[in-house]
Each structure stands twice: as structure tokens, then as C-alpha cells.
Design a protein around this motif. Sequence first.
Motif, PDB file in Angstrom:
ATOM      1  N   UNK A   1      -4.936   0.061   7.000  1.00 31.83           N
ATOM      2  CA  UNK A   1      -4.201   1.333   7.025  1.00 31.83           C
ATOM      3  C   UNK A   1      -4.465   2.066   8.340  1.00 31.83           C
ATOM      4  N   UNK A   2      -5.721   2.039   8.771  1.00 33.83           N
ATOM      5  CA  UNK A   2      -6.098   2.707  10.013  1.00 33.83           C
ATOM      6  C   UNK A   2      -5.436   2.030  11.219  1.00 33.83           C
ATOM      7  N   UNK A   3      -5.338   0.711  11.168  1.00 35.86           N
ATOM      8  CA  UNK A   3      -4.694  -0.055  12.241  1.00 35.86           C
ATOM      9  C   UNK A   3      -3.231   0.409  12.402  1.00 35.86           C
ATOM     10  N   UNK A   4      -2.552   0.558  11.287  1.00 37.86           N
ATOM     11  CA  UNK A   4      -1.156   1.004  11.339  1.00 37.86           C
ATOM     12  C   UNK A   4      -1.069   2.455  11.836  1.00 37.86           C
ATOM     13  N   UNK A   5      -1.970   3.300  11.336  1.00 32.73           N
ATOM     14  CA  UNK A   5      -1.927   4.723  11.712  1.00 32.73           C
ATOM     15  C   UNK A   5      -2.111   4.883  13.220  1.00 32.73           C
TER      16      UNK A   5
ATOM     17  N   UNK B   1       4.805   2.936  10.627  1.00 31.63           N
ATOM     18  CA  UNK B   1       4.922   3.442   9.260  1.00 31.63           C
ATOM     19  C   UNK B   1       5.572   2.393   8.375  1.00 31.63           C
ATOM     20  N   UNK B   2       5.035   2.259   7.191  1.00 36.13           N
ATOM     21  CA  UNK B   2       5.687   1.435   6.184  1.00 36.13           C
ATOM     22  C   UNK B   2       5.240   1.932   4.818  1.00 36.13           C
ATOM     23  N   UNK B   3       5.742   1.274   3.795  1.00 39.61           N
ATOM     24  CA  UNK B   3       5.432   1.679   2.420  1.00 39.61           C
ATOM     25  C   UNK B   3       4.239   0.854   1.950  1.00 39.61           C
ATOM     26  N   UNK B   4       3.075   1.499   1.840  1.00 40.55           N
ATOM     27  CA  UNK B   4       1.868   0.782   1.440  1.00 40.55           C
ATOM     28  C   UNK B   4       1.636   0.911  -0.062  1.00 40.55           C
ATOM     29  N   UNK B   5       1.358  -0.228  -0.676  1.00 42.03           N
ATOM     30  CA  UNK B   5       0.948  -0.264  -2.080  1.00 42.03           C
ATOM     31  C   UNK B   5      -0.518  -0.654  -2.122  1.00 42.03           C
ATOM     32  N   UNK B   6      -1.304   0.099  -2.876  1.00 41.86           N
ATOM     33  CA  UNK B   6      -2.706  -0.281  -3.057  1.00 41.86           C
ATOM     34  C   UNK B   6      -2.789  -1.296  -4.192  1.00 41.86           C
ATOM     35  N   UNK B   7      -3.317  -2.455  -3.874  1.00 40.25           N
ATOM     36  CA  UNK B   7      -3.499  -3.503  -4.877  1.00 40.25           C
ATOM     37  C   UNK B   7      -4.396  -3.010  -6.008  1.00 40.25           C
ATOM     38  N   UNK B   8      -4.249  -3.632  -7.158  1.00 37.42           N
ATOM     39  CA  UNK B   8      -5.146  -3.323  -8.277  1.00 37.42           C
ATOM     40  C   UNK B   8      -6.598  -3.642  -7.911  1.00 37.42           C
TER      41      UNK B   8
ATOM     42  N   UNK C   1      -7.048   8.518  -6.296  1.00 37.51           N
ATOM     43  CA  UNK C   1      -5.637   8.429  -5.913  1.00 37.51           C
ATOM     44  C   UNK C   1      -5.367   9.310  -4.686  1.00 37.51           C
ATOM     45  N   UNK C   2      -5.959  10.517  -4.679  1.00 38.35           N
ATOM     46  CA  UNK C   2      -5.809  11.399  -3.506  1.00 38.35           C
ATOM     47  C   UNK C   2      -6.462  10.763  -2.273  1.00 38.35           C
TER      48      UNK C   2
ATOM     49  N   UNK D   1      -4.814   8.381   3.010  1.00 34.55           N
ATOM     50  CA  UNK D   1      -4.906   7.286   3.973  1.00 34.55           C
ATOM     51  C   UNK D   1      -3.580   6.555   4.156  1.00 34.55           C
ATOM     52  N   UNK D   2      -2.548   7.032   3.476  1.00 32.51           N
ATOM     53  CA  UNK D   2      -1.215   6.491   3.746  1.00 32.51           C
ATOM     54  C   UNK D   2      -0.620   5.631   2.654  1.00 32.51           C
TER      55      UNK D   2
END
Lengths: 312, 229
Positions: free
Chosen positions: A118-122, A127-134, A144-145, A150-151
Amino acid sequence: MPATKPKAAAAAVRRNHRMRVLVGVRTLNEAGFYLTHGADEVYCGLPEIPNHGVRAENYASEAELRATIDLAGKLKKQVFLVANDVFPADVFPKAAAKVAELVRYGASGVIIRDMALLEYFRRRGLKTYFTLSTLGLCFNREALRFFKERGVSRIVLPQHLTPAEAAPMFDGKLGMDIEVFCLPLFYEVNINSLCSLSCPCSQEAVTDPRLQRAYTCLSALKRSDDGGFYTMPMPDSASLLNYFYDFYRLGAQCMKVARGPNGDEVRELFYKSLLLTRLLEKGVSREAFVHEGRKIVSSSQNYGKRYIVKRD
Amino acid sequence: MENAISLSVTEPAGLKPAALKGYDRVYLGSEFCQNKLPTAAAFLKLEKLFGGPVTLVTPLLTDGGLDQAAALVKALCAVKRRRPLEVVVNDWGLLRLLKRNKAARPVLGRLLMWEIGEMDKPFLNAFLREYRAAGVETDDPEVLAKLKGVSGPVHFHYPFRFKSVTRFCSYIRDFNSARCRLECGPAFVRLSSRAIPEPIYMQGNAYFIPNKPLRHPLVKRLVKTSVKE
């Protein structure tokens, strides 16, 4: 092709809304099949991008993955890239650059676990749509916050959370899209990212059926205290149907059908999961859902043995 | 090298100071179950009994568990100490809450060891600074090797290496946000079968295999789990 953001969570209709259906795929053919048979989204990985799947769950080539992105674009559907492992230092620069390249090519988003990605992209203003894996261990609204800051735009809810426990995370003000597994059909006995017990899911190319015996979580184990047998516990089928019902009512936006190394098993899981999802969308009562759902989930699905790779 | 002993929530009752002799620090709480958070009174009593630093240990938390943990930290931070309260954190949400609390200092616990072990080290070190983390914990030589380059101290747990955890408790047949009477107790139960490569040990809702204390330049603290059989 520009990256597109899937429809936002904020507009979630809590009664009889349509859940997006996400399926894990490993070939262009599979992607084409699911995207034309009820799936809104597919996700896929490459062996050179660290992810939680065994090699047989990944695409064989980047060219085929790019073709999948092209196909989804034509069908106006979504393709997510799966990068849901922590990237080891020695592969991080190359793997992160490959993820960025595929996002620029048109992947709709990335399923992640590693905050460094996430930091690499920032840092690069990507920008893209990030999903946090389970696997990312998000178990409460404060976590969640933490990921939202973190994006991350969507989380896959851990299987080891009940609807009552997870309800605060569905607060629309938090602005996070929430994806759930079809729990009656896909539930892991222990918390998946925190399990390193002997199991073929953590091994590559398991072809020896004798290794089925090494599923610790499914074995009868002798106790030293009372001499009795112990099997690792999980909720019963009716409870899991009720949880799925309640997650839908809470406003879950997306239902996930996980990848697997065996195409026919994923297809069976897909059809059954879709049937249950469509039942919910019809607005049936809890009692009717559990009654019908039991029939759907009761046939043998061989879940625990899904990581034994069959020869196609 | 600092030596610590980790006690389960039921152990301080009736504990004699002699049992803690030879240790520089005591851990109290659970890394695995939110029903095993101590009360503030029990924690403060142990601090008084021991006369040295006591670390609060916390697990993965649901919203209900997070509220309890946050209230406990608040109560413990109301007491003046020479150094901030050390809290072993295994939950990103609690870590976020502690960021603003200067009276407490987090240590990243074993449940996060795979996240931080592989992590890009410049990023990890910046992350540890951002959250004022006092250290990271592990029980696995493989993770320890991956931690080369980490800026803070590493704490190593023994005599058990954590292997797996569930939130669905076998004792109450429910998720562990439900009330329980700590039916599991502090005992480690050996589980064996010819179907698995080696016996495992169950304590509450977590599973382990034996390990040994590891001396290594990165390891600045050994944490021994008090074991009842």
C-alpha cells in the motif's frame, strides 16, 4: 484501459440488495465461463506475485492474465489481481512493480495483505481499489479504520467472526465495502493466516492422496488428559447458514467463491454459492433460507480435501 | 538478556512471590483468547506482588473485546509508573488506539509475526517508529531469521511454538466473545495421532508444538510460558 472502481458500499441496500459475486480463477477460459454465468468479478494471480494460493491456483502466464483483463473490460466486469501475501524483501521491488504494471494495464484492483505494498502505491501516486484479504486480520471497527487510513476500500471479512460480532464494522459511515465468503460452503476450521499445522494447502503440487492424512484440522486426535478423541471444532451447518443470512441482511456487498486448484470443485462451489445468494436476494425468510440451504449444502463437497491437486 | 515469565489469567490467585524469583518481568493475559483478559485489580495486585514491570498481554479482538481491552488499558494507565505500561498487541485495532496513548507502549505480538517477519524492513522500521513499538515477538527461528534488519528488540517465547488458533472454542462450543467460566484452564493437553507428523499441544483455543529458548543477537528477552499439565 483505466482502472475502474466497483460500485461503492455507501449505497448498499440492506434489504434484498444484489450481492456482487466474485470468483477465483486460474485460466482465461474459467474467467470467461464465470463472467458469463453470474459472476460480476473474478480474481487471479501469478506465481511471481506473492499470494496465498498454491501454484496450481495461479495463472500459467502473464499474457493469459492480460487477456482476462481485456475480456472483463469487454464484458464491463471486474478483474482483481491477488497479491495477498507479505512480499519477501528479495522479491518486493520486482513483484510490486509487476502489480503496478498490471494495474496500469487495467486490472480493477488488488487484493492485498502487505501494508508495504500500500505504501509503495501511495509513494508513487498510484491509485487503485485495494481489498484487504481475509488473511489481513481485520476483526473490529478500529482495525477497519486502520486499513482505511492506509488506502483499503474493501475488506474480506474473516470467517471467524459472527454477524453479531461484526455488526459495528458494517456502519456505512466507515465507508468500507464488505465481502463475505459463502460460509455454509467455505469455512476454515482455524484462522487461516494464523495456521501452520500440517496440511497440504501449504504445500506445492500435492498429488499423493496419502497426504490427506496430514490434515491436522480434520483428524481425530487422542487427548493425553482423558484418553478420549478430539477433533478441532467449527460451527454446524445451520449456524453457518444463519450467519450468511445475517451478513446479507447487515449489508454485505459481495460474496466470494475462493480459488482452488481443481476446476470442477470450484465450479460446484460457485453454483451452490450462487444458489444460496439468489435465495437471499429473493427475500426469503430466515426459516425458508435455512430449510432450502440445508438441501443445497448437504451434498458432499469434499471441502477439506480441496488442496489435493487432481490431474486435469 | 531479560527473562520474563508469562502467566495465564487464573495463575496469579494464590501466587507466592518466590514463584517469580529470577524473572525480570511478568506477562499477564492471553495472546489467543479475549475471554482471558485480566481485571485491572488483578493486574495491579500482581504488579505490587512482583515489584517489577508487568506486561499486559492481549489477543485478536472483536469490537466487544476491543472495548474491554481499551477500558482495561485506560484503568491501568491511570496508575503512575516510572515507564509506560507495556502492552503486547496482536490486533491492528488496539494498536491504532494505543498510538495516541503515551502512557502505554505496544509490543507487536506473535499473532502478527508472519506479517512483520517478511515485511520490507525499511517499511517495518518506519511502522514501528510510527506506533512507538517497544519490540516484536516471535517463537519461531524461521521468523527470527527473517527479522534481520529490524530496528527494535525481539522477544522470543518458549517452551511452545504457536501453530494455530481458532475463535470457535471447543470448551463452550461457541465463538469466544460468548461468556465462559474459563473452563479450559491453563493446562496444555497433548493431542496425537498417527495421521499427523508430530503431536501438538492444545491450550484453550490455540495449538502449539514444543520449542526451546533461542539465544541470538536480535533476541533481547526470553519469555517463558508457565506450563501446567
